[in-house]
Design an enzyme around this catalytic site. Structure first.
Site: not given
Ligand code: PMP
Length: 402
Positions: A196, A360, A199, A222, A119
């Site tokens: 990270d 993203c 998910q 999430k 991401h």
């Molecule tokens: N890493 C992953 C794998 C994600 O799916 C996301 C959110 N789509 C993020 C980071 C960023 O999370 P946040 O916007 O809640 O900071």
């Protein structure tokens, strides 16, 4: 699973005249009533600041705040509550690491390893750092089936590599990476590791001691919890060697006109009034997650994924992006000649909420030679009927777009 669905008020509403079919849990999950109740109760009767009041409400808020930290410590099996730093979310956790760990431990010429499926929040903070300190960033390649290429990873490792930061589960491909294998390999070269778990934390038991990672990040929203709150796990001895990047109240040992000394972790990274309601709400979300039978959740979400995959394959010109057998609850696809945004719009008109775009993950899009995908993702509240409604809505979209 039916009982679980009943606990989510948001699923019982109409959108654009049709019952909502929410297939966007990878962007954010819906919230169970229990979490909503805890937030309402806090704002209705319990509001008070933490860590400093000399009165009943402040004491109670502090106890609940710190109890949430302990619940999260147990939830991910950290050794100590001091290893749980509250952040705004995954993004802030990764920025904090780049700024506090990166500036302290990285020097020009050092290398770090990310992957093509990260991401942007696990790419941009490191690139910002690389602009200041001349470090080199290498990316583990992603295979055609959407998995991390372990053999390529091994070719990137050397004594120059100081950090490996990778996702546990891809938010576009749904691939669940065997991160333990990567951590073990990184450790052989003395590199620190960041996972990270934004998910994976929703369907996978996270055990930081088993994984043996140095850091791990996730977001509350999430995980059936509130917005604006998340967790950075870090090994206590490393956190205490990292200087804070925000100064202010609640993080100092002593302030004089000549300078400041800091408290140890986690307080040194929690300057100012924290997101008290968010943290307490996250504690409730973790309790909710603990009440789930994760084996059942995994089996249920996999069943939905398999049903959706099978039915999607009957469409002409559909390309599923990423087909790792490890996938659990995320599926991305493109339909030749049809723009994901147009598909998303027609689905929305029928009450079906999906995500479209690059998610993203621009380097990953480039890797697969596409601009974006339609992504569907499942939570505990989704049903087999949701998948069938999606497929019918998609057929209608195809009719309208062809
Ligand atoms: N890493 C992953 C794998 C994600 O799916 C996301 C959110 N789509 C993020 C980071 C960023 O999370 P946040 O916007 O809640 O900071």
């Amino acid at each position: 699973m039916k009982d679980l669905r009943a606990q989510f008020p948001a699923v019982h509403q109409k959108v654009n005249g049709s019952p909502l079919v929410y297939l966007d849990s990878a962007a954010t999950s819906l919230k169970p009533q229990k979490v909503i109740d805890v937030l309402t109760e806090f704002y209705s009767r319990e509001t008070a600041n933490v860590h400093r009041g000399a009165h009943f409400l402040s004491d109670r808020a502090t106890q609940k705040f710190e109890k949430a930290r302990e619940s999260i410590q147990k939830f991910i099996n950290a050794e100590s509550p001091n290893e749980i730093v509250f952040t705004k979310g995954t993004t802030e956790g990764l920025n904090l690491l780049a700024q506090c760990w990166g500036r302290r431990f990285l020097r020009a010429g050092d290398e770090i390893i990310l992957s093509e499926m990260e991401h942007h929040s696990n790419i941009v903070p490191w690139q910002m750092l690389a602009e200041e300190i001349k470090i080199k960033i290498n990316f583990i390649k992603v295979t055609d089936s959407g998995e991390l290429d372990f053999a390529h990873f091994q070719t990137l490792l050397s004594e120059r590599v100081k950090l490996v930061s990778i996702t546990h589960c891809s938010n576009t491909l749904g691939t669940l990476n065997d991160v333990k294998k990567f951590i073990f390999e990184a450790q052989r070269f003395g590199a620190k590791t960041v996972i990270d778990a934004a998910q994976s934390v929703t369907f996978q038991k996270i055990d930081v001691q088993y994984l043996d990672c140095d850091f791990l990040v996730f977001s509350g929203h999430k995980l059936y919890g509130p917005y604006g709150v998340g967790v950075l796990y870090g090994r206590e001895e490393i956190l205490n060697q990292m200087p804070p990047y925000q100064g202010g109240g609640a993080m100092i040992a002593q302030v004089t006109k000549d300078g400041t000394t800091y408290l140890n972790a986690p307080q040194r990274f929690e300057a100012g009034t924290p997101n008290i309601s968010g943290v307490i709400g996250l504690g409730a979300a973790v309790e909710f997650s603990n009440s789930l039978n994760l084996t059942k959740v995994l089996a249920h979400e996999r069943e939905l994924l398999e049903r959706a995959t099978e039915q999607l394959k009957s469409f002409s010109d559909v390309r599923i992006i990423g087909e790792s057998p490890s996938r659990v609850n995320i599926l991305s696809f493109v339909i030749a000649g049809q723009h994901p945004a147009d598909i998303g719009q027609i689905l929305d008109q029928q009450g079906v909420a999906v995500r479209v775009g690059h998610h993203c993950n621009q380097p990953l899009m480039k890797r697969f030679g596409i601009a974006g995908t339609v992504r569907i993702s499942f939570g505990v509240y989704n049903t087999v009927e949701d998948v069938d409604i999606l497929i019918r809505a998609l057929k209608k979209a195809q009719e309208l777009l062809s």
